[in-house]
Design an enzyme around this catalytic site. Structure first.
Site, mmCIF file in Angstrom:
data_model
loop_
_atom_site.group_PDB
_atom_site.id
_atom_site.type_symbol
_atom_site.label_atom_id
_atom_site.label_comp_id
_atom_site.label_asym_id
_atom_site.label_seq_id
_atom_site.Cartn_x
_atom_site.Cartn_y
_atom_site.Cartn_z
ATOM 1 N N THR A 268 0.951 -1.404 0.152
ATOM 2 C CA THR A 268 0.158 0.063 -0.009
ATOM 3 C C THR A 268 0.747 1.139 0.111
ATOM 4 O O THR A 268 1.651 1.582 1.025
ATOM 5 C CB THR A 268 -1.530 0.146 1.254
ATOM 6 O OG1 THR A 268 -1.613 1.276 1.216
ATOM 7 C CG2 THR A 268 -0.559 -0.051 2.548
ATOM 8 N N ASP A 270 -0.097 3.940 0.699
ATOM 9 C CA ASP A 270 -0.753 4.817 1.554
ATOM 10 C C ASP A 270 0.010 4.297 3.179
ATOM 11 O O ASP A 270 0.145 5.284 3.871
ATOM 12 C CB ASP A 270 -1.773 4.868 2.167
ATOM 13 C CG ASP A 270 -2.958 5.435 0.731
ATOM 14 O OD1 ASP A 270 -1.546 6.228 -0.057
ATOM 15 O OD2 ASP A 270 -4.113 5.175 0.905
ATOM 16 N N TYR A 426 -0.909 10.054 -10.025
ATOM 17 C CA TYR A 426 -0.779 9.764 -10.371
ATOM 18 C C TYR A 426 0.423 9.089 -11.243
ATOM 19 O O TYR A 426 1.432 8.485 -11.846
ATOM 20 C CB TYR A 426 -1.972 8.906 -12.146
ATOM 21 C CG TYR A 426 -3.343 8.608 -11.353
ATOM 22 C CD1 TYR A 426 -3.257 7.419 -11.206
ATOM 23 C CD2 TYR A 426 -4.176 9.717 -11.580
ATOM 24 C CE1 TYR A 426 -4.891 6.862 -10.731
ATOM 25 C CE2 TYR A 426 -5.363 9.279 -11.075
ATOM 26 C CZ TYR A 426 -5.937 8.093 -10.246
ATOM 27 O OH TYR A 426 -7.410 7.389 -10.568
ATOM 28 N N MET A 427 1.051 10.520 -11.195
ATOM 29 C CA MET A 427 2.299 10.345 -11.578
ATOM 30 C C MET A 427 3.353 9.750 -10.239
ATOM 31 O O MET A 427 4.505 8.974 -10.806
ATOM 32 C CB MET A 427 2.982 12.219 -11.375
ATOM 33 C CG MET A 427 2.283 12.143 -12.452
ATOM 34 S SD MET A 427 2.556 14.736 -12.728
ATOM 35 C CE MET A 427 4.484 14.056 -13.689
#
Length: 513
Positions: A268, A270, A426-427
């Site tokens: 993940t 995050d 997204y980059m």
């Protein structure tokens, strides 16, 4: 007080007072404490050969100060007691011949908490990861598969590469399959053959070489396919939802009595996986976020009353936003899901923005994607929707916050501000992993390969206090790791930015790290 206990069918130096029943998917808890007159100085040893089926044991005469808990991971011999073992091929490995201790002792454990009080219980421990002296698979009989599920994250390809190379180079496994397209790839018959040559340079690319998808988990179809194809090692790379699916696969495999090791690698971006120190790709994300923050700072300091907003990943956990802010030092305010904030009134965000504009003429705000969702929802009146993985679809806090700031200062303060909004989400998640994450991914991949070959199943691997450990899947899926506002790391951020804490003074108590 250090303690060594060996569990076997031989006479135990302790009297066992009771057996505790746990829920089916719960990790196995082994509790130890010294009997009168007995003092030994090593952690517990668990004998697999005697197949002693213990779910949880509470030792009598237990004292609070010596409470030792081992959260063990399942082993194939728990439900296949006659499974033979073999000498580990690493005994003849040229690479490992120079290692002083080639194999990890079954007595080696990793403590979850390393900072404790003098009178505190010794607490929870996990099995240390690494190669074991005995393995439960012949390399020539192994048919392994690797699957990636969920969202993208830097480092996925490195983990794939190192699992393949670890199986092949360390253990001589030749038969490795890649399941394409996530869980549904099992029953969609989407597979490719993997070997070191095929995966040689995939770590230099972002994304996942095997493709991915959300959802598509059908336990019975997946295990039917595993059984039909003769797969006996399954490596599953994904987040908490994916790992919950891995736990279901393990339970079905155990129910059918199959010799299949199910191993998870938590993923993940995050960093919200519980127990482990951090998730792979996190360091890369924090580093790449600096480019967006630097760009925002350049933009706002080049205009009058410049206000830059950078939205970073963090659905429920604000670790990327917090660490990116601390690393950058040009950020004036960081907003994360764990810390509710308010816009108007004394101590609110608008007051802070106006003050900072008067002082320096510009400011940069970093906001995690999950921050302020309750405010956005109250104005947008959007219905709760979920993606294929069951995650709640978030409303876009970035444009909402930009508009609220601009409207407030233009309409109410009669003050023109130059808003600059950057969303690099997204980059960031699409780039290859950096050097630090590449090394970390290698450790994870090698650890999970050693564990599967040693017959462990229903487990994940990850660093606990900087030591690689085997962790029951139930532990990494039971809750999400979030930023604790009473920890010192958040206090360090507040000291760095001098932003409002957005909490009442009676709540501003900082806990020990």
């Amino acid at each position: 007080m250090d303690l060594y206990v060996s569990l076997s069918k031989t006479r135990c130096p302790f009297s066992l007072s009771r057996q505790l029943l746990l829920r089916p998917n719960a990790p196995q808890l082994l509790r130890f404490s010294p009997n009168s007159g007995i003092l030994l100085r090593k952690p517990p040893s668990i004998s697999r050969q005697n197949n002693l089926a213990i779910t949880a044991i509470q030792v009598s005469n237990q004292t609070e100060n010596d409470d030792f808990v081992l959260e063990d991971v399942p082993h194939l011999t728990n439900f296949l007691p006659d499974l033979p073992s073999y000498p580990n091929p690493l005994q003849k490995s040229q690479a490992y011949s120079i290692v002083k201790r080639t194999f990890v002792s079954p007595e080696d454990v990793v403590a979850q908490n390393v900072v404790i009080q003098k009178e505190s219980p010794r607490g929870v421990h996990f099995q240390r990861a690494g190669p074991r002296e005995k393995v439960y698979f012949k390399p020539e009989e192994v048919r392994a598969c690797i699957v990636t599920c969920g969202g993208l994250c830097p480092g996925i390809n490195t983990v794939i590469r190192e699992i393949v190379c670890g199986l092949n180079n360390m253990y001589g496994v030749q038969d490795i399959l890649g399941i394409e397209g996530g869980y549904k790839g099992f029953y969609s018959k989407n597979t490719i053959i993997l070997n070191p040559k095929v995966v040689n340079d995939i770590h230099k690319r972002g994304g996942t070489f095997l493709c991915t998808s959300r959802g598509g988990h059908d336990t019975h179809k997946i295990v039917d396919n595993i059984e039909d194809r003769g797969i006996n090692q399954v490596y599953i790379i994904g987040g908490d939802g994916t790992q919950r699916g891995a736990a279901l696969i393990y339970e079905e495999v155990k129910k059918r009595g199959l010799q299949v090791a199910v191993a998870g690698i938590p993923k993940t971006i995050d960093n919200d996986i519980a127990v482990i120190d951090k998730s792979f790709g996190f360091d890369t994300a924090v580093e790449e976020a600096q480019r967006a923050i630097n760009a925002a700072h350049v933009e706002v300091e080049s205009v009058e009353n410049g206000v830059g907003i950078v939205k970073l990943m963090g659905r429920y956990s604000g670790f990327i936003a917090m660490y990116a802010t601390l690393a950058n030092r040009d950020v004036d305010c960081c907003l994360i899901p764990e810390s509710p904030f308010y816009l108007e009134g004394r101590g609110g965000l608008f007051e802070f923005i106006e003050q900072r504009l008067k002082e320096s003429g510009h400011l940069v705000i970093v906001v995690a994607e999950g921050a302020g969702q309750e405010y956005v929802a109250a104005e947008v009146h959007a219905a709760d929707k979920k993606d294929a993985s069951g995650n709640k679809l978030l409303l876009d806090v970035g444009p909402w916050l930009s508009n609220k700031i601009k409207d407030h200062f233009t309409m109410f303060r009669k003050m023109e501000v130059n808003m600059k909004y950057i969303d690099p989400t997204y980059m960031i998640r699409a780039i290859p992993s950096n050097a630090s994450d590449n090394i970390y991914c290698t450790l994870l991949a090698h650890g999970v390969v050693h564990g599967a070959m040693a017959g462990y199943t229903g487990f994940t691997v990850g660093p606990v206090n900087s030591k690689q450990a085997y962790i029951p899947i139930a532990r990494v899926t039971e809750r999400q790791n979030t930023v604790k506002l009473t920890d010192r790391m958040w206090a360090r951020l507040l000291a760095s930015t001098n932003q409002p804490s957005f909490v009442a003074s009676d709540q501003e108590r900082v806990d020990y790290e």
